[in-house]
Design an enzyme around this catalytic site. Structure first.
Site, PDB file in Angstrom:
ATOM      1  N   THR A 185    -104.025 -77.469  15.882  1.00 13.89           N
ATOM      2  CA  THR A 185    -104.637 -78.534  16.648  1.00 13.89           C
ATOM      3  C   THR A 185    -103.501 -79.413  17.194  1.00 13.89           C
ATOM      4  O   THR A 185    -102.326 -79.144  16.934  1.00 13.89           O
ATOM      5  CB  THR A 185    -105.685 -79.300  15.815  1.00 13.89           C
ATOM      6  OG1 THR A 185    -106.456 -80.133  16.692  1.00 13.89           O
ATOM      7  CG2 THR A 185    -105.049 -80.131  14.698  1.00 13.89           C
ATOM      8  N   GLY A 194    -115.739 -81.554  11.510  1.00  9.98           N
ATOM      9  CA  GLY A 194    -117.146 -81.641  11.150  1.00  9.98           C
ATOM     10  C   GLY A 194    -117.218 -81.733   9.648  1.00  9.98           C
ATOM     11  O   GLY A 194    -116.745 -80.844   8.949  1.00  9.98           O
ATOM     12  N   HIS A 195    -117.716 -82.833   9.166  1.00 11.31           N
ATOM     13  CA  HIS A 195    -117.808 -83.013   7.721  1.00 11.31           C
ATOM     14  C   HIS A 195    -119.268 -82.918   7.303  1.00 11.31           C
ATOM     15  O   HIS A 195    -120.080 -83.740   7.711  1.00 11.31           O
ATOM     16  CB  HIS A 195    -117.224 -84.370   7.319  1.00 11.31           C
ATOM     17  CG  HIS A 195    -115.738 -84.418   7.448  1.00 11.31           C
ATOM     18  ND1 HIS A 195    -115.013 -85.579   7.465  1.00 11.31           N
ATOM     19  CD2 HIS A 195    -114.836 -83.419   7.553  1.00 11.31           C
ATOM     20  CE1 HIS A 195    -113.730 -85.291   7.586  1.00 11.31           C
ATOM     21  NE2 HIS A 195    -113.596 -83.993   7.643  1.00 11.31           N
ATOM     22  N   GLN A 208    -109.037 -81.726   9.776  1.00 11.35           N
ATOM     23  CA  GLN A 208    -108.413 -80.396   9.831  1.00 11.35           C
ATOM     24  C   GLN A 208    -107.558 -80.181   8.567  1.00 11.35           C
ATOM     25  O   GLN A 208    -107.907 -80.704   7.530  1.00 11.35           O
ATOM     26  CB  GLN A 208    -107.592 -80.201  11.114  1.00 11.35           C
ATOM     27  CG  GLN A 208    -108.455 -80.140  12.383  1.00 11.35           C
ATOM     28  CD  GLN A 208    -108.784 -81.496  12.972  1.00 11.35           C
ATOM     29  OE1 GLN A 208    -107.914 -82.331  13.105  1.00 11.35           O
ATOM     30  NE2 GLN A 208    -110.021 -81.732  13.332  1.00 11.35           N
ATOM     31  N   ASP A 221    -117.452 -72.948  -7.503  1.00  9.04           N
ATOM     32  CA  ASP A 221    -118.675 -72.208  -7.858  1.00  9.04           C
ATOM     33  C   ASP A 221    -118.853 -70.938  -7.026  1.00  9.04           C
ATOM     34  O   ASP A 221    -119.497 -69.990  -7.474  1.00  9.04           O
ATOM     35  CB  ASP A 221    -119.908 -73.105  -7.686  1.00  9.04           C
ATOM     36  CG  ASP A 221    -119.985 -73.702  -6.292  1.00  9.04           C
ATOM     37  OD1 ASP A 221    -118.994 -74.324  -5.862  1.00  9.04           O
ATOM     38  OD2 ASP A 221    -121.025 -73.527  -5.618  1.00  9.04           O
ATOM     39  N   VAL A 235    -117.891 -78.266  -8.081  1.00  9.51           N
ATOM     40  CA  VAL A 235    -118.583 -77.044  -8.513  1.00  9.51           C
ATOM     41  C   VAL A 235    -119.923 -76.835  -7.795  1.00  9.51           C
ATOM     42  O   VAL A 235    -120.765 -76.073  -8.237  1.00  9.51           O
ATOM     43  CB  VAL A 235    -118.792 -77.039 -10.056  1.00  9.51           C
ATOM     44  CG1 VAL A 235    -117.465 -76.877 -10.773  1.00  9.51           C
ATOM     45  CG2 VAL A 235    -119.511 -78.304 -10.524  1.00  9.51           C
ATOM     46  N   ASP A 242    -111.594 -77.535   6.623  1.00  9.45           N
ATOM     47  CA  ASP A 242    -112.866 -77.128   6.003  1.00  9.45           C
ATOM     48  C   ASP A 242    -112.751 -76.931   4.491  1.00  9.45           C
ATOM     49  O   ASP A 242    -113.437 -76.105   3.910  1.00  9.45           O
ATOM     50  CB  ASP A 242    -113.417 -75.833   6.660  1.00  9.45           C
ATOM     51  CG  ASP A 242    -113.491 -75.968   8.164  1.00  9.45           C
ATOM     52  OD1 ASP A 242    -113.933 -77.024   8.636  1.00  9.45           O
ATOM     53  OD2 ASP A 242    -113.080 -75.028   8.871  1.00  9.45           O
ATOM     54  N   GLU A 243    -111.882 -77.704   3.867  1.00  5.65           N
ATOM     55  CA  GLU A 243    -111.697 -77.576   2.417  1.00  5.65           C
ATOM     56  C   GLU A 243    -112.770 -78.325   1.632  1.00  5.65           C
ATOM     57  O   GLU A 243    -112.887 -78.156   0.422  1.00  5.65           O
ATOM     58  CB  GLU A 243    -110.315 -78.120   1.990  1.00  5.65           C
ATOM     59  CG  GLU A 243    -109.119 -77.376   2.556  1.00  5.65           C
ATOM     60  CD  GLU A 243    -108.644 -77.966   3.877  1.00  5.65           C
ATOM     61  OE1 GLU A 243    -109.343 -78.862   4.408  1.00  5.65           O
ATOM     62  OE2 GLU A 243    -107.590 -77.527   4.385  1.00  5.65           O
ATOM     63  N   GLY A 244    -113.494 -79.184   2.314  1.00  8.00           N
ATOM     64  CA  GLY A 244    -114.503 -80.003   1.620  1.00  8.00           C
ATOM     65  C   GLY A 244    -114.098 -81.472   1.576  1.00  8.00           C
ATOM     66  O   GLY A 244    -114.556 -82.220   0.713  1.00  8.00           O
ATOM     67  N   LYS A 245    -113.245 -81.878   2.518  1.00  6.24           N
ATOM     68  CA  LYS A 245    -112.765 -83.273   2.520  1.00  6.24           C
ATOM     69  C   LYS A 245    -113.911 -84.270   2.678  1.00  6.24           C
ATOM     70  O   LYS A 245    -113.887 -85.347   2.112  1.00  6.24           O
ATOM     71  CB  LYS A 245    -111.749 -83.496   3.653  1.00  6.24           C
ATOM     72  CG  LYS A 245    -110.476 -82.698   3.501  1.00  6.24           C
ATOM     73  CD  LYS A 245    -109.510 -82.972   4.627  1.00  6.24           C
ATOM     74  CE  LYS A 245    -110.008 -82.517   5.975  1.00  6.24           C
ATOM     75  NZ  LYS A 245    -110.151 -81.046   6.115  1.00  6.24           N
ATOM     76  N   GLY A 246    -114.923 -83.864   3.480  1.00  8.78           N
ATOM     77  CA  GLY A 246    -116.048 -84.771   3.728  1.00  8.78           C
ATOM     78  C   GLY A 246    -116.764 -85.124   2.448  1.00  8.78           C
ATOM     79  O   GLY A 246    -116.985 -86.296   2.141  1.00  8.78           O
ATOM     80  N   ARG A 257     -98.258 -90.272  28.697  1.00 11.61           N
ATOM     81  CA  ARG A 257     -98.413 -91.682  29.079  1.00 11.61           C
ATOM     82  C   ARG A 257     -99.358 -91.892  30.264  1.00 11.61           C
ATOM     83  O   ARG A 257     -99.186 -92.790  31.049  1.00 11.61           O
ATOM     84  CB  ARG A 257     -97.037 -92.322  29.369  1.00 11.61           C
ATOM     85  CG  ARG A 257     -96.147 -92.321  28.151  1.00 11.61           C
ATOM     86  CD  ARG A 257     -94.755 -92.668  28.491  1.00 11.61           C
ATOM     87  NE  ARG A 257     -94.177 -91.678  29.398  1.00 11.61           N
ATOM     88  CZ  ARG A 257     -92.880 -91.569  29.644  1.00 11.61           C
ATOM     89  NH1 ARG A 257     -92.038 -92.377  29.051  1.00 11.61           N
ATOM     90  NH2 ARG A 257     -92.432 -90.654  30.475  1.00 11.61           N
ATOM     91  N   THR A 268    -118.886 -77.753  13.303  1.00  9.83           N
ATOM     92  CA  THR A 268    -118.825 -78.268  14.674  1.00  9.83           C
ATOM     93  C   THR A 268    -119.318 -77.231  15.675  1.00  9.83           C
ATOM     94  O   THR A 268    -120.117 -77.527  16.547  1.00  9.83           O
ATOM     95  CB  THR A 268    -117.375 -78.688  15.001  1.00  9.83           C
ATOM     96  OG1 THR A 268    -117.022 -79.725  14.086  1.00  9.83           O
ATOM     97  CG2 THR A 268    -117.236 -79.212  16.415  1.00  9.83           C
TER      98      THR A 268
END
Ligand code: IMP
Length: 369
Positions: free
Chosen positions: A192, A40-41, A177, A286, A356, A13-17, A141, A253
């Protein structure tokens, strides 16, 4: 080709999306390498918010081809629903633009149920999407792969590895993640079930490590965690509540309230060690505006474990005013610049992007970094 890996440096949840959405115009291919619809992005586009769980956020850029690599786990209903929803809002998600690895594993209804059932006893705080049991079935497997699902047939691309190997075009590998949720290097067992770290991109897509040129660590200007498990700089108090409200820290999510706390430089150094970041993207700066003081956690020894060693705090003076219009580093208040420079120095890593605000245009690259 040259590969760039975008990886979460904290607990997700760092803002990758948002960051991948901004980067994707520079890439022909965007490849999601692990996880499933536990991610969830949230992306803010002009006038609307789009939440993506499986399809890489690069899909919003019309020139990008998006791929789900073999290390991803797929709930077919979720994937098909996401395709439909995107198409309904005018985004082209034709099989020409969305490629699925035939070797990606399938989340079945039974595996989802198993996840929910186990959660009642184990209390990991999973997203309940069947992620853990699906990876378990894969490693044991006895998994089901995308190649056996007729509804996914139009999207299956057995040539994915070859195309990635032969292309001269740049490739972006999108992690889901974050580092501390990695099954080997995270806060086990509160993790995960995949390798979220940069190294996971190669193993999960079949692209050789020599093809990787850059690893960008995405860092939120403070820290959050959703689900159970240790969180050394957590602020279960007014500060945490303030960060949660200002940062809208609710899971994309599951809608769960995220636990919030200060940045942890020791944790980030650990993430730097494991991922080998070539640059950082610092997001949601920000949210810290207006605080009188900002704290950052550290430890008294470089070898102290991230979790289970006493946290000491360094205090920085805060900054006032709205920074969401900043277009360059020099537009930021001096105290804010000082905070960023300190992080960069401590991690010995340049900051290539500063976010920001939630909108695409609210942030800037620092060229040459
Ligand atoms: P699972 O991935 O559903 O098995 O959940 C395992 C742990 O990872 C739980 O603590 C979840 O809250 C966490 N987790 C899974 N996906 C994400 C994500 O995208 N962001 C943040 N935490 C996540």
């Amino acid at each position: 080709m040259s590969g760039t890996i975008v990886v979460g440096a904290q607990w997700g949840d760092e803002g990758k999306g948002k960051f991948v959405d901004i980067l994707s115009p520079f890439f022909k291919y965007v490849v999601r390498y692990q996880g499933g619809n536990n991610a969830g992005h949230t992306i803010c586009l002009e006038g609307r918010t789009v939440v993506l769980h499986l399809i890489p956020s690069g899909i919003l850029n019309p020139h990008t081809i998006c791929m789900l690599g073999s290390g991803v786990v797929i709930d077919p209903q979720v994937l098909l629903g996401e395709i439909e929803a995107l198409q309904a809002s005018g985004v082209d998600v034709s099989p020409a633009r969305l490629w699925v690895s035939p070797e990606a594993h399938i989340i079945t209804t039974e595996l989802k149920q198993l996840d929910l059932l186990r959660e009642q006893q184990e209390k990991i705080g999973t997203t309940g999407r069947g992620i853990g049991p699906t990876y378990e079935a894969k490693v044991a497997r006895r998994g089901l792969r995308a190649e056996s699902i007729p509804a996914l047939k139009p999207y299956l691309r057995p040539e994915m590895r070859r195309v990635l190997f032969e292309t001269q075009e740049p490739i972006l590998f999108e992690g889901a993640q974050g580092t501390m949720l990695d099954v080997d290097h995270g806060t086990y067992p509160y993790v995960t079930s995949s390798n979220t770290i940069a190294g996971g991109a190669c193993a999960s897509t079949g692209v050789g490590p020599t093809r990787i040129k850059e690893v960008i660590g995405v860092v939120k200007a403070y820290t959050t965690r959703v689900g159970n498990g240790p969180f050394p700089t957590e602020q279960d108090n007014q500060i945490g509540a303030l960060l949660r409200e200002r940062g809208a820290e609710y899971g994309a999510t599951t809608g769960r309230a995220r636990r919030c706390g200060w940045l942890d430089i020791h944790q980030l150094r650990y993430a730097q060690m494991i991922n080998g970041f070539t640059s950082l993207a610092i997001l949601k700066l920000d949210i810290l505006s207006g605080l009188e003081a900002i704290q950052v956690g550290y430890r008294d020894s470089v070898d102290a474990p991230v979790c289970g060693s006493p946290v000491l705090y360094k205090t920085f003076p805060g900054w006032q005013g709205d920074i969401r219009g900043a277009k360059s580093f020099s537009d930021l208040p001096l105290n804010c610049q000082q905070y960023l420079n300190w992080i960069s120095d401590e991690l010995q890593c340049p900051i290539g992007y500063i976010g920001v605000g939630p909108q695409r245009y609210q942030g800037f690259f620092q060229h040459g970094k």
